[in-house]
Design a protein around this motif. Structure first.
Motif, PDB file in Angstrom:
ATOM      1  N   SER A 125     -41.957 -58.460 -71.840  1.00  0.00           N
ATOM      2  CA  SER A 125     -43.181 -59.258 -71.785  1.00  0.00           C
ATOM      3  C   SER A 125     -43.752 -59.477 -73.177  1.00  0.00           C
ATOM      4  CB  SER A 125     -44.215 -58.554 -70.896  1.00  0.00           C
ATOM      5  OG  SER A 125     -45.438 -59.262 -70.899  1.00  0.00           O
ATOM      6  N   GLN A 175     -44.174 -63.151 -74.921  1.00  0.00           N
ATOM      7  CA  GLN A 175     -45.453 -63.641 -75.432  1.00  0.00           C
ATOM      8  C   GLN A 175     -45.332 -64.070 -76.891  1.00  0.00           C
ATOM      9  OE1 GLN A 175     -48.959 -61.108 -74.524  1.00  0.00           O
ATOM     10  NE2 GLN A 175     -47.580 -60.002 -73.159  1.00  0.00           N
ATOM     11  N   ASP A 233     -39.588 -53.607 -69.053  1.00  0.00           N
ATOM     12  CA  ASP A 233     -40.349 -54.791 -68.681  1.00  0.00           C
ATOM     13  C   ASP A 233     -41.504 -55.047 -69.645  1.00  0.00           C
ATOM     14  OD1 ASP A 233     -38.682 -55.168 -66.531  1.00  0.00           O
ATOM     15  OD2 ASP A 233     -40.065 -54.312 -65.052  1.00  0.00           O
TER      16      ASP A 233
END
Length: 351
Positions: free
Chosen positions: A21, A25, A17
């Motif tokens: 992420s 981004q 995860d």
């Protein structure tokens, strides 16, 4: 990212995860600056002669098993002026470090392309003397690719990379100070690479006057001293790409073809998901490109079809503006500090 704007080791080694992420981004940062546009560049590899001896490259001068070639200007001019793919807005002329090919192939090709096309023109030709840099710029090139590969001088010397790291950096600064847009880059997963070496690559990249930066996964190349070394972890490479994008949302960051060697079938598209905004179609004539031995004899050739499919499947769009035009239109020159006046490069070669 840490308070200095550099990536943390936790981010570079993230998985699951946390990695998802990070990549999200980075992709968002690219989209905020470039929309969904991806620059489409072609490359022609004009010569595999090289006076350098880099341990990670199959074209190193000590490789006596390689059939050497210099392409014919006329063949390349016909191909690129009249038969290039319609999606291509930029062209990169690439070679081993071969000043003969610069004079006999690159310079006349640049002049013809500047006269007959509106392509953005870049070159990746290694350390040259100031006179040749000036001739290349006058002939029409505006973007120079000169990678530093590793930011630690002892490691740079260990791999017999060109000259010295200090000299390489001086050349990058000279090129930027004389009006070139510069892209550099480093290798993730070099044999023996430590976390401190990895972080040093990001620090050096931020200190240089760059318009772009690449990360290539280490691939143990055929016919090199490192052929038995382990291949780089593609997740580390992709995390490095994402970190570069978060550091500099305005940079040109390519999804390099070596990603498909590191993870066949999906590596290239994963690069696009980390915020890469530049792809490259290989237009080197088939009768010579097998001997352009960066990594493996069995090359993965990125054709227009493969490139456009990857772009479409990631929900992206080929840019109609060239990278060269984008750089000219941009107000930033990529440097954090004013560029110094051009200075003589130590131990500059005169050929």
């Amino acid at each position: 990212m840490n308070p200095a704007g550099l990536p943390t080791l936790e981010a570079l080694h993230s998985r699951g995860d946390a990695q998802a992420s990070l990549h999200h981004q980075a992709a968002s940062a690219a989209r905020s600056r470039f929309g969904r546009n991806v620059f489409v560049r072609a490359v022609v590899e004009i010569s595999n002669y090289c006076r350098e001896n880099c341990h990670y490259c199959g074209m190193r001068r000590d490789n006596r098993n390689l059939t050497r070639y210099r392409a014919h200007f006329e063949q390349l001019a016909e191909l690129l002026i009249h038969h290039r793919p319609s999606s291509v807005t930029d062209l990169n002329i690439q070679a081993g470090e071969d000043p003969v090919a610069v004079r006999e192939v690159a310079l006349p090709l640049l002049r013809a392309l500047r006269r007959e096309t509106n392509l953005g023109l870049s070159v990746c030709l290694g350390n040259l003397n100031h006179g040749l840099y000036a001739e290349l710029k006058e002939a029409g090139a505006s973007f120079y690719i000169l990678k530093f590969e590793t930011a630690l001088p002892p490691r740079y010397a260990e791999f017999e990379a060109p000259g010295s790291l200090e000299l390489r950096v001086e050349h990058i600064r000279h090129l930027a100070a004389t009006g070139w847009a510069i892209s550099s880059g480093f290798i993730a997963g070099l044999p023996g690479q430590t976390d401190s070496e990895l972080l040093a690559n990001f620090k050096l990249a931020t200190e240089l006057p760059l318009r772009g930066c690449s990360v290539s996964p280490f691939i143990p190349g055929d016919e090199t001293p490192l052929c038995g070394s382990p291949q780089a972890d593609i997740d580390l490479t992709l995390n490095c790409m994402a970190a570069l994008r978060l550091m500099r949302p305005d940079w040109a960051i390519p999804s390099v073809s070596a990603l498909n060697l590191a993870e066949p079938g999906s590596g290239y598209r994963r690069g696009l998901r980390t915020g890469a905004n530049l792809v490259t179609i290989n237009l080197t004539p088939s009768d010579i490109r097998a001997n352009y031995l960066l990594y493996k004899r069995d090359r993965i050739i990125m054709t227009e079809g493969k490139i456009l499919t990857a772009i479409a499947e990631e929900g992206l769009t080929p840019s109609k503006q060239s990278l060269a035009d984008f750089c000219r239109a941009s107000k930033s020159n990529g440097a954090h500090n004013p560029l110094p006046d051009p200075q003589p490069v130590a131990s500059e070669r005169r050929y």
